[in-house]
Design a protein around this motif. Structure first.
Motif, mmCIF file in Angstrom:
data_model
loop_
_atom_site.group_PDB
_atom_site.id
_atom_site.type_symbol
_atom_site.label_atom_id
_atom_site.label_comp_id
_atom_site.label_asym_id
_atom_site.label_seq_id
_atom_site.Cartn_x
_atom_site.Cartn_y
_atom_site.Cartn_z
ATOM 1 N N GLU A 1 0.833 -1.188 0.000
ATOM 2 C CA GLU A 1 0.000 0.000 0.000
ATOM 3 C C GLU A 1 0.880 1.256 0.000
ATOM 4 O O GLU A 1 1.950 1.276 0.634
ATOM 5 N N PRO A 2 0.474 2.306 -0.720
ATOM 6 C CA PRO A 2 1.250 3.550 -0.699
ATOM 7 C C PRO A 2 1.405 4.076 0.725
ATOM 8 O O PRO A 2 0.469 4.048 1.514
ATOM 9 N N LYS A 3 2.599 4.540 1.024
ATOM 10 C CA LYS A 3 2.883 5.078 2.357
ATOM 11 C C LYS A 3 3.203 6.562 2.232
ATOM 12 O O LYS A 3 4.028 6.968 1.407
ATOM 13 N N THR A 4 2.537 7.366 3.025
ATOM 14 C CA THR A 4 2.862 8.791 3.069
ATOM 15 C C THR A 4 4.116 8.981 3.905
ATOM 16 O O THR A 4 4.174 8.558 5.067
ATOM 17 N N LEU A 5 5.116 9.581 3.323
ATOM 18 C CA LEU A 5 6.366 9.820 4.048
ATOM 19 C C LEU A 5 6.183 11.109 4.850
ATOM 20 O O LEU A 5 6.646 12.180 4.486
ATOM 21 N N GLY A 6 5.472 10.963 5.945
ATOM 22 C CA GLY A 6 4.978 12.110 6.686
ATOM 23 C C GLY A 6 5.940 12.738 7.657
ATOM 24 O O GLY A 6 5.559 13.634 8.409
ATOM 25 N N GLU A 7 7.197 12.268 7.671
ATOM 26 C CA GLU A 7 8.169 12.878 8.579
ATOM 27 C C GLU A 7 8.788 14.143 7.975
ATOM 28 O O GLU A 7 9.615 14.798 8.595
ATOM 29 N N LEU A 8 8.388 14.481 6.762
ATOM 30 C CA LEU A 8 8.951 15.634 6.059
ATOM 31 C C LEU A 8 8.224 16.905 6.480
ATOM 32 O O LEU A 8 7.181 16.852 7.132
ATOM 33 N N PRO A 9 8.748 18.076 6.126
ATOM 34 C CA PRO A 9 8.076 19.335 6.495
ATOM 35 C C PRO A 9 6.619 19.355 6.044
ATOM 36 O O PRO A 9 6.284 18.894 4.944
ATOM 37 N N THR A 10 5.743 19.877 6.872
ATOM 38 C CA THR A 10 4.315 19.924 6.538
ATOM 39 C C THR A 10 3.923 21.233 5.862
ATOM 40 O O THR A 10 2.875 21.304 5.225
ATOM 41 N N LYS A 11 4.730 22.261 6.000
ATOM 42 C CA LYS A 11 4.428 23.558 5.412
ATOM 43 C C LYS A 11 5.202 23.734 4.116
ATOM 44 O O LYS A 11 6.413 23.513 4.065
ATOM 45 N N GLY A 12 4.524 24.144 3.069
ATOM 46 C CA GLY A 12 5.189 24.403 1.801
ATOM 47 C C GLY A 12 5.156 23.189 0.884
ATOM 48 O O GLY A 12 5.191 22.040 1.325
ATOM 49 N N LEU A 13 5.099 23.459 -0.421
ATOM 50 C CA LEU A 13 5.040 22.412 -1.426
ATOM 51 C C LEU A 13 6.267 21.517 -1.383
ATOM 52 O O LEU A 13 7.396 21.988 -1.275
ATOM 53 N N LYS A 14 6.041 20.210 -1.484
ATOM 54 C CA LYS A 14 7.114 19.230 -1.634
ATOM 55 C C LYS A 14 6.793 18.411 -2.881
ATOM 56 O O LYS A 14 5.657 17.984 -3.074
ATOM 57 N N GLU A 15 7.781 18.171 -3.732
ATOM 58 C CA GLU A 15 7.565 17.376 -4.935
ATOM 59 C C GLU A 15 8.896 16.795 -5.410
ATOM 60 O O GLU A 15 9.901 16.859 -4.694
ATOM 61 N N GLY A 16 8.887 16.188 -6.590
ATOM 62 C CA GLY A 16 10.112 15.722 -7.228
ATOM 63 C C GLY A 16 11.003 14.818 -6.403
ATOM 64 O O GLY A 16 12.219 15.028 -6.370
ATOM 65 N N PRO A 17 10.490 13.762 -5.722
ATOM 66 C CA PRO A 17 11.353 12.942 -4.878
ATOM 67 C C PRO A 17 12.400 12.179 -5.671
ATOM 68 O O PRO A 17 12.146 11.718 -6.793
ATOM 69 N N TYR A 18 13.581 12.055 -5.087
ATOM 70 C CA TYR A 18 14.642 11.216 -5.666
ATOM 71 C C TYR A 18 15.352 10.523 -4.515
ATOM 72 O O TYR A 18 15.909 11.186 -3.633
ATOM 73 N N LEU A 19 15.322 9.187 -4.521
ATOM 74 C CA LEU A 19 15.918 8.419 -3.433
ATOM 75 C C LEU A 19 17.123 7.637 -3.922
ATOM 76 O O LEU A 19 17.118 7.079 -5.026
ATOM 77 N N PHE A 20 18.169 7.613 -3.088
ATOM 78 C CA PHE A 20 19.340 6.789 -3.382
ATOM 79 C C PHE A 20 19.906 6.263 -2.074
ATOM 80 O O PHE A 20 19.555 6.728 -0.979
ATOM 81 N N GLU A 21 20.779 5.267 -2.180
ATOM 82 C CA GLU A 21 21.396 4.654 -0.996
ATOM 83 C C GLU A 21 22.912 4.807 -1.053
ATOM 84 O O GLU A 21 23.519 4.698 -2.125
#
Length: 237
Positions: free
Chosen positions: A58-78
């Motif tokens: 199931e899709p998970k909201t990565l809710g630990e990020l800032p709540t104010k202001g637009l967030k987009e364009g995720p890029y994940l790496f290890e």
């Protein structure tokens, strides 16, 4: 989809079920498990099935990020067991690049800091990706250099990126010259001669209505051993 990177690609009749948003990013972990990340107000993540066409969780909201202001364009790496979730965020007026880290691809994440500050020229968006090549990390991002009056037309930039001993990302300041080496025997563009900025020199377009005509150095006198043309700086021989 296709059976090789160069295609031909065949559009699928339906989008991936359960995914609603923009800016998709696929990350494949060392164990072969693939994850999909996307944004729609928040940033979401989920496992992908082996066919890469269906969600395996199931899709998970990565809710630990800032709540104010637009967030987009995720890029994940290890890197070295740390998962870096990087994303553009409008903390003030325009997007800056930030990142959060976790020990798991789906978090929980801890916000760590800023990769690149807001553009001083006011370009509203800054989307990006990061990768390692020949033991050097690079940040790819965009700007409106070639369309200064319309920031919806974006051109690609690249700069080197590095990490501190604790794994934190050192903030990247745009060099305006990118990466690579310039042959000292060749003429180089004024805005690629980094030492000029330390001597108070500035550059300007020859024609702001046609920026492709080039630029000029406005001040001060050229450094010793150098001569200038309207748009280039060249060493004397």
């Amino acid at each position: 989809m296709a059976d090789k990177p160069t295609g031909p690609f065949v559009p699928q009749p339906l989008p991936i079920k359960g995914v609603r948003g923009i800016d998709p990013n696929v990350f494949i972990d060392k164990d072969g498990q693939a994850y999909l990340y996307w944004s729609q107000g928040n940033i979401y993540g989920a496992k992908l099935k082996e066919n890469m066409l269906e969600l395996a969780s199931e899709p998970k909201t990565l809710g630990e990020l800032p709540t104010k202001g637009l967030k987009e364009g995720p890029y994940l790496f290890e890197r070295k067991g740390i998962y870096y979730l990087t994303y553009p965020h409008v903390a003030n007026k325009t997007e800056r690049l930030e990142y959060a880290t976790s020990t798991s691809p789906l978090g929980p994440f801890t916000v760590k800091g800023v990769i690149m500050d807001e553009s001083p020229t006011g370009c509203w968006t800054n989307h990006h990706s990061l990768l390692q090549f020949n033991n050097q990390w690079y940040l790819f991002y965009h700007h409106n250099d070639l369309s200064p009056k319309f920031d919806k037309n974006r051109s690609v930039r690249i700069d080197s990126l590095s990490f501190a001993a604790d794994g934190s990302i050192r903030k990247v300041t745009p060099t305006l010259r990118g990466v690579g080496l310039t042959d000292a025997r060749q003429k180089i563009q004024i805005d690629r001669y980094s030492r000029l900025s330390k001597q108070g020199a500035a550059i300007a377009f020859l024609d702001t209505a046609n920026t492709f005509r080039g630029g000029k150095r406005s001040s001060p006198a050229a450094p010793a051993g150098c001569s200038t043309t309207a748009s280039r700086l060249a060493p004397k021989r």
